[in-house]
Design an enzyme around this catalytic site. Structure first.
Site, PDB file in Angstrom:
ATOM      1  CB  CYS A 137      -0.913  -0.048   1.227  1.00 59.43           C
ATOM      2  SG  CYS A 137      -1.705   1.491   1.663  1.00 59.43           S
ATOM      3  CB  CYS A 197       0.420   1.656   4.097  1.00 62.22           C
ATOM      4  SG  CYS A 197      -1.304   1.141   4.038  1.00 62.22           S
TER       5      CYS A 197
END
Length: 124
Positions: free
Chosen positions: A30, A33
């Site tokens: 991600c 993230c």
């Protein structure tokens, strides 16, 4: 203080043993993230009285499912075993700092009373 890796084996105990926990639900693939990770780590260094924990949603699918994590990163704040914040999205450092300040200022007795009222458990 470095971040703590949460798993289904230590999740409940971590929340029980600590009055203030920030949880970052994330995954290695991600992009947002990865952008949020240094902000979260910096906050961990700055706020050593708060447990900063991470849940790898790929490795801990049961936890991600249990907390209905549909978008990552998702930040959850738990005080006194009560979830007071649970929102997806990577936050800039200033926004995370503001959120921590607001969470610190909450009257947890009042919060718990409201949670009990919403659940229909109002003491008589």
């Amino acid at each position: 203080m470095s971040t703590v890796e949460l798993t289904k084996d230590n999740f409940a105990e971590t929340l029980k043993d600590n009055s203030f926990v920030l949880i970052d639900f994330w995954a290695d693939w991600c992009g947002p993230c990865r952008q949020f990770a240094p902000v979260f780590e910096s906050s961990s260094d700055q706020h050593t009285d708060i447990v900063h924990a991470k849940v790898d949603t790929e490795a801990q699918r049961e936890l991600a499912f249990e907390f209905k994590i549909q978008s990552i990163p998702t930040l959850m704040i738990v005080r006194d075993q009560t979830v007071i914040y649970n929102e997806p999205g990577a936050l800039p450092a200033e926004a995370l700092e503001s959120l921590i300040t607001q969470a610190r200022e909450l009257d947890m007795e009042e919060v718990k009373q409201k949670v009990a009222e919403q659940a229909g458990d109002t003491p008589q």
